[in-house]
Design an enzyme around this catalytic site. Structure first.
Site, PDB file in Angstrom:
ATOM      1  N   GLU A 306      42.057  38.199  31.552  1.00  0.00           N
ATOM      2  CA  GLU A 306      41.103  39.313  31.512  1.00  0.00           C
ATOM      3  C   GLU A 306      40.075  39.111  30.406  1.00  0.00           C
ATOM      4  OE1 GLU A 306      38.916  41.971  32.298  1.00  0.00           O
ATOM      5  OE2 GLU A 306      40.736  42.469  33.394  1.00  0.00           O
ATOM      6  N   ASP A 310      35.935  38.417  30.904  1.00  0.00           N
ATOM      7  CA  ASP A 310      34.926  39.335  30.364  1.00  0.00           C
ATOM      8  C   ASP A 310      33.971  38.621  29.416  1.00  0.00           C
ATOM      9  OD1 ASP A 310      36.345  41.196  31.772  1.00  0.00           O
ATOM     10  OD2 ASP A 310      37.152  42.243  30.028  1.00  0.00           O
ATOM     11  N   SER A 523      37.016  44.271  37.276  1.00  0.00           N
ATOM     12  CA  SER A 523      36.933  43.833  35.885  1.00  0.00           C
ATOM     13  C   SER A 523      36.010  42.632  35.744  1.00  0.00           C
ATOM     14  CB  SER A 523      38.313  43.491  35.333  1.00  0.00           C
ATOM     15  OG  SER A 523      38.949  42.596  36.177  1.00  0.00           O
TER      16      SER A 523
END
Length: 609
Positions: A306, A310, A523
């Site tokens: 994650e 990002d 995400s």
């Protein structure tokens, strides 16, 4: 003071005595306890497993009333309204704090209550505006102060264990002076929203497919065919029409990514990503900031998918704009023998408190974490949402992933997960928090080229927050297309609709633990859209204008003309239903659409002061 309590307790244990602490006494004005907040029962999926040790330390956060938040909100909407004369005139940190500081009599009453329970000023941690006060307190003392009993609760599916209660009370004289205290009744599980996808053939999907209603934009003919199967920085630049734009005043601009739950952004992986997709950025980095003891573990096996996703895409799109990555300590599982202080708060609260205390905050911040709204007590959700409004008033654009469960759990089969936790156990769609907060920009997901909606894209209507005026026309237009009676009682049509916008959400090529990998989810969509907003800020700053700040009023009033309306694709299944479809205009799966940078630049930078 609290250290003394713990030493006293340890001594009493050794000699076999019961717990004993000073108390205000039966005649005290604090003895008249009345329930402040309660749950009818623990949320579905949580099982009571025992009692915590009496000296287990809880970090209680006490929210005091904010004296003039409604006026702050008026300022926020004025400075975010592109047709208002005050557009872009953001407030300072000190001005915002003046609006949200608690009334002096509330502060006095809460201070007196804490003092009566043995707390001195040195034991208290206050927010800059003093609207929050935090204390570390042994469970047994917390139980006395709040007229409650804490228990250990285990999440059946994950095995996570929390120390929580289903009800707490306060002295009657304090109800008007304390909005909320947590952790008490909050059983939320704070999770990243990314998933690695292995796509089946379209024919095997449980979601329904709706063909787009208009011809594809001719410019998409120039998009590299490989972008249909793998998304790279180059693909996003082509899809979202950046036209080779290079940041003009990066030194005046800024972008940030939040990281939680021991999700570590790995610098070696970032270098490999840059070598693969942004050669000019090789050997560049970002500012690392620790919040509440958040770590920066750089071992290969500690890299977080994650965090890498990002950082790599948000910072890759905006290079060489100065970038920040916050690592906020997570909510560790409770250990029965743990007696030292531990972080029992929701990381959102810790992060936003920290950032609000800073003089300078990045202009664009993307967060790819969320949870079902109903798992966050409404009073607490509102206070966190109001904190996001404070950042918006200071000129910060906050973007949140809309969720990866469609309208609920992402399943076309009925599920216990889509049940209300208010005691009725009724089937209900599950809106996402914080995406449903009206002061943030929620980002849904798309897939394929030309773009269509993706079936996991979270979307729907908040049960906590009413629909804000800035989206009335767009959402009402959508609701008129919904067949009468469809999903009756499954959602709140008067609630804040989300997402607001969308971006690609599948097959992002990242580098993870030294190797390339494919990952997706909303995400991925949020940092991608955040990158485009950062470039728009650069274009405004280069003209001597302010950053965009809170985006939504401008997007719904003018910016929609610079978005690619997604009119077809896969429905966002969930809770035993097919969910919603993408359609012309706003819809609760792709919002108003995906960005066209050059069009948005004309609308929001060149022609908007």
């Amino acid at each position: 003071m609290i250290a003394a309590y713990r030493k006293l307790f340890a001594l009493l244990l050794l000699v076999g005595h019961a717990w004993a602490i000073p108390s205000p006494g039966a005649s005290s004005p604090y003895a008249d306890l009345k329930v402040k907040e309660s749950l009818r029962q623990a949320p579905s999926g949580w099982t009571l497993v025992g009692e915590p040790p009496a000296d287990h330390i809880i970090s209680l956060r006490i929210g005091l009333p904010q004296s003039n938040f409604e006026t702050l909100k008026e300022h926020l909407f004025q400075i975010s309204d592109p047709d208002h004369e005050r557009y872009g005139q953001h407030l300072s940190k000190e001005e915002v704090e003046e609006f949200v500081k608690p009334p002096s009599h509330s502060l006095d009453k809460v201070n007196a209550w804490l003092k009566a329970h043995g707390f001195a000023e040195v034991d208290l941690e206050r927010s800059p505006a003093k609207d929050w006060v935090s204390i570390k307190v042994p469970v047994k003392l917390a139980e006395e102060m709040l007229g409650t009993t804490y228990n250990m609760w285990k999440h059946d599916e994950s095995g996570d264990t929390l120390v929580r209660t289903t009800s707490y009370s306060l002295p009657s004289s304090l109800h008007a002076h304390i909005d909320v205290i947590q952790p008490t009744t909050m059983f939320s599980r704070f999770n990243p929203l990314s998933t690695t996808f292995h796509w089946p053939d379209a024919a095997s999907r449980s979601a329904t497919y709706k063909a787009p209603t208009r011809a594809s934009d001719a410019r998409l003919a120039a998009v590299d065919p490989s972008c249909s199967s793998t998304i790279t920085i180059k693909c996003l630049q082509q899809l979202y029409n950046t036209g080779g734009y290079v940041p003009q005043v990066p030194e005046k601009n800024s972008v940030g990514i939040t990281g939680y739950l021991e999700q570590f952004a790995n610098l070696n992986d970032l270098k490999l990503f840059y070598q693969d997709q942004v050669p000019n950025a090789v050997n560049s980095s970002y500012e690392f900031v620790s919040v509440k003891g958040g770590l920066n573990n750089q071992t290969t096996n500690s890299a977080g998918a994650e965090a890498n996703l990002d950082v790599q895409f948000a910072f890759g799109l905006t290079f060489p704009t100065p970038a920040t990555f916050w690592s906020t300590a997570g909510r560790p599982p409770f250990l029965p023998d743990l007696t030292t202080p531990s972080n029992t708060n929701e990381p959102y609260g810790d992060w936003v408190d920290f950032v609000l205390a800073q003089e300078k905050v990045p202009y664009v911040i993307s967060t790819s974490y969320g949870e079902p709204e109903q798992t966050v007590p409404e009073a607490y959700a509102r206070r966190v949402c109001d904190s996001f409004a404070q950042l918006g008033a200071r000129g910060v654009s906050l973007l949140f992933s809309s969720g990866d469960g469609g309208v609920g759990d992402g399943s076309s089969s009925a599920s216990h997960r889509c049940k209300t936790n208010d005691g009725r156990n009724a089937t209900r769609f599950l809106p996402t928090f914080p995406a449903g907060c009206p002061y943030v920009t929620a980002v849904g997901g798309t897939t394929e080229v030309p773009e269509v909606s993706v079936d996991f894209s979270g979307g729907g209507f908040s049960d906590y927050f009413p629909r804000p005026a800035y989206q009335d026309d767009s959402v009402n237009a959508f609701l008129k297309t919904v067949p009468s009676g469809l999903y009756k009682d499954l959602y709140n049509p008067a609630g804040r609709g989300f997402p607001d916008v969308a971006a690609q959400g599948t097959s992002f090529r990242i580098f993870y633990r030294g190797r390339s990998a494919s990952i997706g989810g909303t995400s991925a969509s949020s940092p991608a859209f955040a990158g485009i907003v950062t470039l728009l800020n650069d274009a405004r700053l280069a003209q001597g204008k302010s950053p965009l700040g809170f985006l939504n009023p401008a997007i719904y009033a003018k910016g929609y003309a610079g978005l690619n309306d997604i009119t077809g694709g896969y429905s966002n299944v969930g809770c035993g239903t097919k969910g919603f479809n993408a359609t012309a205009g706003w819809d609760p799966i792709t919002g108003l659409g995906t960005p066209d940078f050059l069009k948005l630049k004309t609308i929001l930078a060149d022609n908007l002061d």
